[in-house]
Design a protein around this motif. Structure first.
Motif, PDB file in Angstrom:
ATOM      1  N   UNK A  35      14.199  45.065  26.133  1.00  0.00           N
ATOM      2  CA  UNK A  35      15.397  43.790  26.198  1.00  0.00           C
ATOM      3  C   UNK A  35      14.990  43.624  27.367  1.00  0.00           C
ATOM      4  N   UNK A  36      15.030  44.868  28.531  1.00  0.00           N
ATOM      5  CA  UNK A  36      15.179  44.662  30.250  1.00  0.00           C
ATOM      6  C   UNK A  36      13.957  43.927  30.393  1.00  0.00           C
ATOM      7  N   UNK A  59      15.442  36.420  35.692  1.00  0.00           N
ATOM      8  CA  UNK A  59      16.311  36.624  36.228  1.00  0.00           C
ATOM      9  C   UNK A  59      17.440  37.697  36.301  1.00  0.00           C
ATOM     10  N   UNK A  60      17.082  38.784  35.396  1.00  0.00           N
ATOM     11  CA  UNK A  60      18.169  40.358  35.561  1.00  0.00           C
ATOM     12  C   UNK A  60      17.832  41.074  36.556  1.00  0.00           C
ATOM     13  N   UNK A  61      18.920  40.566  37.264  1.00  0.00           N
ATOM     14  CA  UNK A  61      18.303  42.287  37.990  1.00  0.00           C
ATOM     15  C   UNK A  61      19.577  43.409  37.668  1.00  0.00           C
ATOM     16  N   UNK A  62      19.221  44.623  38.115  1.00  0.00           N
ATOM     17  CA  UNK A  62      20.370  45.185  38.404  1.00  0.00           C
ATOM     18  C   UNK A  62      21.534  46.218  38.979  1.00  0.00           C
ATOM     19  N   UNK A  63      22.703  46.186  39.142  1.00  0.00           N
ATOM     20  CA  UNK A  63      23.533  45.910  40.355  1.00  0.00           C
ATOM     21  C   UNK A  63      23.629  47.213  40.778  1.00  0.00           C
ATOM     22  N   UNK A  64      23.420  46.590  42.239  1.00  0.00           N
ATOM     23  CA  UNK A  64      23.966  47.994  42.894  1.00  0.00           C
ATOM     24  C   UNK A  64      25.475  48.511  42.840  1.00  0.00           C
TER      25      UNK A  64
END
Length: 91
Positions: free
Chosen positions: A59-60, A65-70
């Motif tokens: 899925x990643x 447009x999906x970014x990992x949260x800091x």
């Protein structure tokens, strides 16, 4: 204290099956391990179901447009909430 139950073997297709009493509390689809002991008989034990894990690796990459949260993005600021008409203040 040992409980005893009677079970019946019956033909199922080209195999034989063992019908276990409902009183044992087994569900449809439960897996059992049958141990054959030298001339002593059989032991039937439940098999522990493996813990299920969800794999999100596919899925990643599919959401560009999906970014990992800091860690900084994960901090939530306190805010006032209105639940059931009552105004609540965050700590």
């Amino acid at each position: 204290m040992v409980e005893q139950f009677r079970a019946k073997v019956f033909k199922s297709g080209n195999s034989v099956a063992l019908r276990l009493p409902k009183a044992l509390g087994l569900k449809d689809g439960d897996e059992m391990m049958i141990l054959r002991e030298d001339r002593a008989g059989f032991t039937v034990e439940p098999v522990e179901a493996p813990k299920r894990k969800i794999d999100l690796t596919g899925i990643y990459g599919s959401l560009p447009d999906l970014k990992l949260l800091t860690p900084e993005d994960r901090i939530m600021e306190p805010r006032e909430l209105d639940w059931e008409g009552k105004l609540l203040k965050g700590d």
